[in-house]
Write a protein that holds these residues in place. Structure first.
Motif, PDB file in Angstrom:
ATOM      1  N   GLU A 209       2.105  20.447  -9.745  1.00  0.00           N
ATOM      2  CA  GLU A 209       1.531  19.115  -9.514  1.00  0.00           C
ATOM      3  C   GLU A 209       2.523  18.235  -8.734  1.00  0.00           C
ATOM      4  OE1 GLU A 209       0.416  16.978 -13.037  1.00  0.00           O
ATOM      5  OE2 GLU A 209      -0.424  15.312 -11.882  1.00  0.00           O
ATOM      6  N   HIS A 210       3.755  18.208  -9.196  1.00  0.00           N
ATOM      7  CA  HIS A 210       4.794  17.432  -8.502  1.00  0.00           C
ATOM      8  C   HIS A 210       5.918  18.399  -8.130  1.00  0.00           C
ATOM      9  CE1 HIS A 210       2.781  13.818  -9.763  1.00  0.00           C
ATOM     10  NE2 HIS A 210       2.853  14.187 -11.018  1.00  0.00           N
TER      11      HIS A 210
ATOM     12  N   SER B  17       8.091  12.598   2.122  1.00  0.00           N
ATOM     13  CA  SER B  17       7.195  11.807   1.261  1.00  0.00           C
ATOM     14  C   SER B  17       6.594  12.759   0.226  1.00  0.00           C
ATOM     15  CB  SER B  17       6.083  11.197   2.098  1.00  0.00           C
ATOM     16  OG  SER B  17       5.250  12.232   2.588  1.00  0.00           O
ATOM     17  N   SER B  18       6.018  12.193  -0.852  1.00  0.00           N
ATOM     18  CA  SER B  18       5.460  13.072  -1.894  1.00  0.00           C
ATOM     19  C   SER B  18       4.314  13.921  -1.336  1.00  0.00           C
ATOM     20  CB  SER B  18       5.002  12.258  -3.097  1.00  0.00           C
ATOM     21  OG  SER B  18       4.070  11.290  -2.696  1.00  0.00           O
ATOM     22  N   GLY B  19       3.543  13.345  -0.410  1.00  0.00           N
ATOM     23  CA  GLY B  19       2.446  14.113   0.210  1.00  0.00           C
ATOM     24  C   GLY B  19       2.980  15.292   1.009  1.00  0.00           C
TER      25      GLY B  19
ATOM     26  N   GLN C  76       5.845  16.737   0.548  1.00  0.00           N
ATOM     27  CA  GLN C  76       6.431  17.708  -0.386  1.00  0.00           C
ATOM     28  C   GLN C  76       5.334  18.613  -0.941  1.00  0.00           C
ATOM     29  OE1 GLN C  76       9.139  16.257  -3.368  1.00  0.00           O
ATOM     30  NE2 GLN C  76      10.360  15.134  -1.907  1.00  0.00           N
ATOM     31  N   LYS C  77       4.175  18.024  -1.210  1.00  0.00           N
ATOM     32  CA  LYS C  77       3.060  18.829  -1.727  1.00  0.00           C
ATOM     33  C   LYS C  77       2.614  19.840  -0.653  1.00  0.00           C
ATOM     34  CE  LYS C  77      -0.197  19.248  -5.022  1.00  0.00           C
ATOM     35  NZ  LYS C  77      -0.041  19.194  -6.469  1.00  0.00           N
TER      36      LYS C  77
ATOM     37  N   SER D 131      -3.376  16.050  -5.674  1.00  0.00           N
ATOM     38  CA  SER D 131      -2.524  14.907  -6.009  1.00  0.00           C
ATOM     39  C   SER D 131      -1.523  14.675  -4.879  1.00  0.00           C
ATOM     40  CB  SER D 131      -1.792  15.137  -7.337  1.00  0.00           C
ATOM     41  OG  SER D 131      -0.839  16.143  -7.198  1.00  0.00           O
ATOM     42  N   SER D 132      -1.227  13.429  -4.618  1.00  0.00           N
ATOM     43  CA  SER D 132      -0.294  12.976  -3.570  1.00  0.00           C
ATOM     44  C   SER D 132      -0.835  13.130  -2.144  1.00  0.00           C
ATOM     45  CB  SER D 132       1.066  13.692  -3.639  1.00  0.00           C
ATOM     46  OG  SER D 132       1.575  13.675  -4.931  1.00  0.00           O
ATOM     47  N   LEU D 133      -2.034  13.676  -1.989  1.00  0.00           N
ATOM     48  CA  LEU D 133      -2.543  13.921  -0.630  1.00  0.00           C
ATOM     49  C   LEU D 133      -3.504  12.814  -0.191  1.00  0.00           C
ATOM     50  CD1 LEU D 133      -3.279  17.767  -0.776  1.00  0.00           C
ATOM     51  CD2 LEU D 133      -1.255  16.619   0.138  1.00  0.00           C
ATOM     52  N   ASP D 134      -3.462  12.502   1.109  1.00  0.00           N
ATOM     53  CA  ASP D 134      -4.386  11.503   1.656  1.00  0.00           C
ATOM     54  C   ASP D 134      -5.740  12.184   1.922  1.00  0.00           C
ATOM     55  OD1 ASP D 134      -4.448  12.640   4.424  1.00  0.00           O
ATOM     56  OD2 ASP D 134      -2.314  12.146   4.318  1.00  0.00           O
TER      57      ASP D 134
END
Lengths: 245, 236
Positions: free
Chosen positions: B74-75, B128-130, B132-133, B155-158
């Motif tokens: 998830e993270h 950015s977290s996105g 990283q995902k 999660s974390s995605l636009d």
């Protein structure tokens, strides 16, 4: 997954971590400055003895944040470390950190040896002192690794250093009550099991004294202690789960 | 070859007094997307970590019938001292990806998830977290896994990246891969899932194909999930 690839990758990860830490270079500079100062102010011979006594601490400092840092940040929850591979990686760090510190001290010792040979001041005894220092260093990594399961942010190293200071100050302030043991330490003579046991405890706190010629025989005790902490690490790792985030 | 790529039997895990997972059993099919649904703390991540060996189950059995499953947490977290390219390099070496093949895979997967390959020269910690995902997808997919396990895939995605990732999942399914997607986003899962597993308080409440659910006249996935929300969990 081939074993050689695993070893190569795990060594790469450990090496990159150590070499990216500014504190590593600060420590090297500090050690070099002390030894250079003694050489300039006194002699090659005394600076070499300082080198032998101090370099095992490089192994201790290199073991900071060895385990918990990577366990808690979640970097091991990765496909590369699935199915228990994270346990191998963490345990093998003992080997890689030892090899990295060894590479540094071998380079430094080679410099001393070259100068000593050129100036006719080198003795075969120095080689044994160096090996004893490396033995003490191996012990530092095993205890540093074990402590880093519970102490974060470099405090595993701090615990050992504080222990050494406490032992030194304690011995100093209770010298009159411990004259017998101090005499035994000075003479490196431990006639009974009780005094030998005390020596093992003392070596466990300050293994650097191995580099003194009188204590070469005690290296077996330090090797035993290093193995003991490696076994403890293995037990900890066997039960380790990646659940904290 | 069996249709099942992952079988979990009676998996149980307890943290102190809390029974996080209770005798969980289910299977995941090849060439299918399995939605693993549950509330926060239902036991989804514990189950996934048990499957991947990050946790030691107290009981039960996990059978993974493929060489190397992929995993996107998830993270995702990465070694802070490594660049993206270094992480891909060691992953490829560890998991046996050919060097020449790696470059081709990186281009293809980066394009599919909307990841800028120029970032690979930077330390992943600075992403950015996105990103990283997306990088975690990239790392997982370079090993061409037959089974991809993703914890909270969106999660974390636009929204643009969510669409790209959804299309990627469908393409992977067409290629015969199995996907186990643990998510809260039921509306997203409904668009792509073939099978659904609902877990609550560590117990499986439902394991069914979406097609069959609809054939049986069940409500949509979201309504079904919410209806289970009020029910007491039962041992399966």
């Amino acid at each position: 997954m081939s074993v050689s690839h695993r070893l190569e990758v795990n060594f790469f990860l450990t090496r990159k971590k150590v070499l990216s830490a500014k504190s590593f270079y600060a420590l090297l500079a500090g050690l070099a400055a002390i030894i250079a100062y003694v050489w300039i102010k006194d002699s090659f011979s005394l600076s070499l003895q300082f080198f032998f006594f101090l370099f095992p601490h490089l192994f201790l400092f290199i073991s900071q944040d060895m385990m918990m840092d990577e366990i808690e940040t979640g970097v091991l929850e990765n496909i590369a470390f699935a199915h228990g591979a994270f346990r191998d990686y963490l345990f093998e760090k003992n080997i890689y950190l030892f090899l990295l510190a060894l590479a540094v001290v071998v380079a430094a010792f080679s410099f001393f040896a070259a100068y000593g040979l050129a100036s006719g001041q080198f003795s075969a005894r120095f080689l044994i002192q160096f090996l004893m220092g490396v033995t003490a260093g191996a012990y530092y990594i095993s205890i540093g690794g074990f402590l880093s399961f519970n102490f974060k942010g470099g405090s595993n190293v701090l615990v050992v250093v504080i222990g050494q200071l406490a032992a030194f100050i304690g011995l100093l302030f209770s010298a009159t009550q411990r004259l017998g043991f101090i005499d035994q330490l000075t003479a490196a003579s431990f006639p009974d099991w009780s005094s030998r046991l005390k020596l093992i405890v003392f070596l466990g706190v300050l293994p650097n004294i191995l580099v003194s010629e009188k204590y070469f025989a005690a290296s077996l005790g330090i090797i035993g202690l290093a193995c003991f902490f490696l076994v403890l690490q293995k037990l900890k790792l066997g039960a380790l789960e990646l659940k904290k985030r | 070859m069996s249709d099942v790529i992952l079988r979990v039997e009676n998996l149980a895990k307890r943290f102190g007094r809390v029974e996080a997972v209770k005798n969980v059993s289910f299977s995941v099919r090849r060439a299918a997307i399995t939605a693993f649904l549950g509330e926060n703390g239902a036991g989804k991540t514990t189950t996934i970590k048990g499957i991947l060996g990050f946790l030691k189950p107290d009981a039960g059995r996990v059978e993974v019938r493929c060489r190397q499953p992929g995993y996107v947490p998830e993270h995702p977290a990465f070694f802070p001292w490594l660049t993206g390219r270094e992480i891909l390099g060691f992953t490829a070496k560890l998991l046996g990806v050919d060097r020449n093949e790696l470059a081709r895979l990186v281009d293809r997967i980066s394009d599919a998830v909307g990841f800028d390959p120029a970032l690979l020269e930077r330390r992943v910690q600075t992403y950015s977290s996105g990103n990283q995902k997306k990088f975690s997808y990239l790392q997982s997919l370079i090993v061409s896994p037959d089974l991809l396990i993703v914890d909270e895939p969106f999660s974390s995605l636009d929204p643009v990246s969510i669409k790209s990732v959804r299309e990627l999942f469908l393409r992977l399914k067409e290629e015969g891969k199995a996907l186990l997607l643990s998510s809260h986003l039921i509306s997203e899962m409904e668009k792509i899932a073939d099978d659904v597993i609902i877990i609550k308080q560590g117990s499986i409440l439902l394991e069914e194909s979406v097609e069959r659910l609809y054939r049986d006249g069940r409500p949509d996935l979201e309504a079904l999930f919410l209806s289970f929300h009020e029910q007491r969990p039962q041992e399966t």
